[in-house]
Design a protein around this motif. Sequence first.
Motif, mmCIF file in Angstrom:
data_model
loop_
_atom_site.group_PDB
_atom_site.id
_atom_site.type_symbol
_atom_site.label_atom_id
_atom_site.label_comp_id
_atom_site.label_asym_id
_atom_site.label_seq_id
_atom_site.Cartn_x
_atom_site.Cartn_y
_atom_site.Cartn_z
ATOM 1 N N VAL A 85 42.092 33.987 33.141
ATOM 2 C CA VAL A 85 42.055 33.559 34.550
ATOM 3 C C VAL A 85 41.569 34.736 35.391
ATOM 4 O O VAL A 85 41.597 35.882 34.942
ATOM 5 C CB VAL A 85 43.457 33.140 35.058
ATOM 6 N N TYR A 86 41.104 34.459 36.590
ATOM 7 C CA TYR A 86 40.788 35.523 37.534
ATOM 8 C C TYR A 86 42.064 35.965 38.227
ATOM 9 O O TYR A 86 42.846 35.118 38.688
ATOM 10 C CB TYR A 86 39.800 35.032 38.590
ATOM 11 N N GLU A 87 42.284 37.270 38.299
ATOM 12 C CA GLU A 87 43.399 37.790 39.082
ATOM 13 C C GLU A 87 42.797 38.319 40.368
ATOM 14 O O GLU A 87 42.215 39.396 40.404
ATOM 15 C CB GLU A 87 44.118 38.884 38.285
ATOM 16 N N LEU A 88 42.920 37.538 41.456
ATOM 17 C CA LEU A 88 42.111 37.818 42.643
ATOM 18 C C LEU A 88 42.788 38.742 43.643
ATOM 19 O O LEU A 88 42.163 39.620 44.203
ATOM 20 C CB LEU A 88 41.750 36.495 43.340
ATOM 21 N N ARG A 181 50.846 37.686 42.348
ATOM 22 C CA ARG A 181 49.381 37.696 42.361
ATOM 23 C C ARG A 181 48.830 36.296 42.608
ATOM 24 O O ARG A 181 49.478 35.307 42.268
ATOM 25 C CB ARG A 181 48.840 38.206 41.021
ATOM 26 N N ARG A 190 34.186 29.154 40.616
ATOM 27 C CA ARG A 190 32.765 28.889 40.914
ATOM 28 C C ARG A 190 32.588 27.592 41.674
ATOM 29 O O ARG A 190 31.967 27.540 42.711
ATOM 30 C CB ARG A 190 31.954 28.743 39.625
ATOM 31 N N ARG B 192 38.607 39.920 34.068
ATOM 32 C CA ARG B 192 38.555 39.271 35.387
ATOM 33 C C ARG B 192 39.773 39.644 36.217
ATOM 34 O O ARG B 192 40.278 38.854 37.005
ATOM 35 C CB ARG B 192 38.437 37.750 35.234
ATOM 36 N N ASP B 193 40.271 40.870 36.014
ATOM 37 C CA ASP B 193 41.456 41.337 36.721
ATOM 38 C C ASP B 193 41.020 42.185 37.914
ATOM 39 O O ASP B 193 40.909 43.405 37.826
ATOM 40 C CB ASP B 193 42.334 42.149 35.756
ATOM 41 N N PHE B 194 40.748 41.535 39.046
ATOM 42 C CA PHE B 194 40.254 42.247 40.223
ATOM 43 C C PHE B 194 41.349 43.093 40.859
ATOM 44 O O PHE B 194 41.081 44.133 41.431
ATOM 45 C CB PHE B 194 39.686 41.262 41.249
ATOM 46 N N VAL B 195 42.597 42.620 40.767
ATOM 47 C CA VAL B 195 43.707 43.389 41.332
ATOM 48 C C VAL B 195 43.814 44.717 40.588
ATOM 49 O O VAL B 195 43.896 45.791 41.198
ATOM 50 C CB VAL B 195 45.020 42.599 41.236
ATOM 51 N N GLY B 196 43.789 44.647 39.269
ATOM 52 C CA GLY B 196 43.858 45.852 38.455
ATOM 53 C C GLY B 196 42.684 46.779 38.740
ATOM 54 O O GLY B 196 42.839 48.004 38.797
ATOM 55 N N ARG B 198 40.961 47.028 41.588
ATOM 56 C CA ARG B 198 41.184 47.688 42.892
ATOM 57 C C ARG B 198 42.218 48.798 42.770
ATOM 58 O O ARG B 198 42.060 49.871 43.335
ATOM 59 C CB ARG B 198 41.661 46.657 43.930
ATOM 60 N N GLN B 199 43.287 48.535 42.002
ATOM 61 C CA GLN B 199 44.328 49.557 41.841
ATOM 62 C C GLN B 199 43.794 50.779 41.114
ATOM 63 O O GLN B 199 44.068 51.912 41.508
ATOM 64 C CB GLN B 199 45.526 48.970 41.086
ATOM 65 N N LEU B 218 32.992 43.919 43.874
ATOM 66 C CA LEU B 218 33.773 42.711 43.617
ATOM 67 C C LEU B 218 33.315 41.513 44.448
ATOM 68 O O LEU B 218 33.562 40.376 44.088
ATOM 69 C CB LEU B 218 35.257 42.965 43.883
ATOM 70 N N ASP B 265 26.553 36.423 40.173
ATOM 71 C CA ASP B 265 27.858 37.074 40.167
ATOM 72 C C ASP B 265 27.707 38.377 39.389
ATOM 73 O O ASP B 265 27.651 38.372 38.170
ATOM 74 C CB ASP B 265 28.917 36.186 39.522
ATOM 75 N N THR B 267 29.713 40.690 38.912
ATOM 76 C CA THR B 267 30.906 41.189 38.209
ATOM 77 C C THR B 267 31.008 40.599 36.804
ATOM 78 O O THR B 267 31.877 40.973 36.030
ATOM 79 C CB THR B 267 32.199 40.838 38.955
ATOM 80 N N LEU B 268 30.127 39.672 36.499
ATOM 81 C CA LEU B 268 30.198 38.966 35.213
ATOM 82 C C LEU B 268 29.872 39.915 34.048
ATOM 83 O O LEU B 268 28.883 40.635 34.094
ATOM 84 C CB LEU B 268 29.190 37.814 35.235
#
Lengths: 216, 403
Positions: A85-88, A181, A190, B192-196, B198-199, B218, B265, B267-268
């Motif tokens: 999953v995406y973690e946004l 989260r 998408r 796909r861990d955008f939070v991670g 950014r951290q 991102l 995209d 980030t892919l």
Amino acid sequence: MTEGLRVALPKGRIFDEAVALLRRCGVPLPAELEASRRLVLAVPDAALTFILAKPSDVPTYVEYGVADVGLVGKDVLMEEEARDVYELLDLGISRCRIAVAAKPDWRPCPAPRVATKYPRIASAYFRERGQQVEIIKLNGSVELAPLVGLADRIVDIVSTGQTLRENGLVELETIAEVTTRLIANLVSYRMKSRAVDELCARLEAVIRRQRTEVAP
Amino acid sequence: MSRPRVFEKPLGMRDWLPDELAKRRRIEARVLRRMAAWGYREIETPTLEYDETVGKASATADDQRFTLFDRQGLSLVLRPDMTAPIARVVGSLLADVPLPLRLCYRASVFRRQRKEAGRSAEFPQIGVELVGDGSADADAEVIALAVDCLRAAEVARFSLAVGHMGFLTELLQVTVPEAVLRDELKRLLARRDFVGFRQAVGRSTLPDAAKERLLALLSLRGGVETLEEAARVAAGVGCGAALDTLRRLWDVLEAYGVAAHVVFDLTLIGHLGYYTGVLFEGYAADHGFPILHGGRYDHLMALFARPAPATGFALVLDRVWEVSALAPEPGPPTVMVVYDDAHRTEALQTARRLRDEGNVVVTCWVPDADAADRAAERAGGRVLCFVDKGPAACGPKTGREAR
């Protein structure tokens, strides 16, 4: 195509704060949400449907795409590691930590046993530190394990530390900081990017406002 | 697990019943016709390969490959993808055939699932490989063909996200000098861990400009305007070649008339360390998982002794099957020929003639007129009876024909 967003909400620990956060974002959540026993609640005016799930199941609903997005604790995401999953967003609510705790007189022993609701997190943590421990999976009241001699340490969620104190346990190490989260399904990210982005933007605005309010 | 019960099959394997398979075959036939129309010729390779070569060259992790041993103790693998076997063929049997080569396939690939039991382990796929053309036009060709195939499969609403590994790699290379952090950031994007992400950027000791650039990465997603945004973000750190490729790709996709199905995209990443240039994923409305994967893998052919650029894609057929609006093709009418010993030759020759004329004919031997009656009753459609004292059911009133 289901129009609108399906949002998976975790019942339990996070629920109240998650609902409050969504309300601050202007999401018109029905007043009966908390009291109701219904598991699916539609809010047609906001083009939203809420799915009330057990916290550890939220990533599953989102991964399979039956929910487009979900709110879930990082502890669950770490435990359900392989979920695609995406973690946004870090929503910054329900802040706590996953920690190792034991009785104050704990000493290293030759055959250590660790009780936890998070076997995967615990096992990965101790392996990384070069310790071989026996992991005992429990489903609740993990603090009990050292008191009755089932395990010498536990790995569990700690927020204020009150439960630990009341049971005479002390925190030894922090494994990870945990917050709630926002996660998204690969396809919804998408195919419903506009709705997902909009929800993200609204949440981000509220989180930013809160952060500046809290800051001295 | 205890001993298997008779109805059970290995985890992740599935059966295809006639109606389901008929729909799948129809999708396959239509998609293969499109691929053929673009000059891709079908190829078949063995189900088992050597793990040392094809298995290791595939994008599939060690613990996800089904392996077994042959009599000499060599590791075999149930092919985890079709790209590596085709690379092997292009580098060996087809070594003297000049490039570019256009090949397509229909085959099942096998991957062990790490998670729960219900997940597939056998994936029927249809795909193409275009070997020996490194141009943006080749990237666009396979994307346009993918769109053509999804249309042929009657997938109602779909979208393709396109990224570029080169852009990402170069941006990270220049922005993040430290290799450990760079790999960490790549790994987080792949998960796909955008939070991670950014951290990790926030915790780092990178200068503010570098941090801003990484965070801006991102949001590099959307229509063609994304490329201008990307150029702004990557200003002064290279990435020019990748962006030129993507701009050209867009122009070619517009010329093909398929740009409306494509979003960028940046980030892919796809499978970590596999794709080298343009890569893409396809999604359909109302299906939670991607239905198509593809991209450029310019390093792979070198592993099979014939270095060459290559690109391709694979449709995940069971997922396409779920979202396709196609119904199984209605077959020709079925005729039942009922006969007894006395009329066997006449009946079977009639059956043959009817089959030659394009009918589906099933035959049914009966000992006597009563049994013929019952057989005619059970049959749904047209019945021809070759039995003495033709049964009552074989009359004009019932729409069935007596001999």
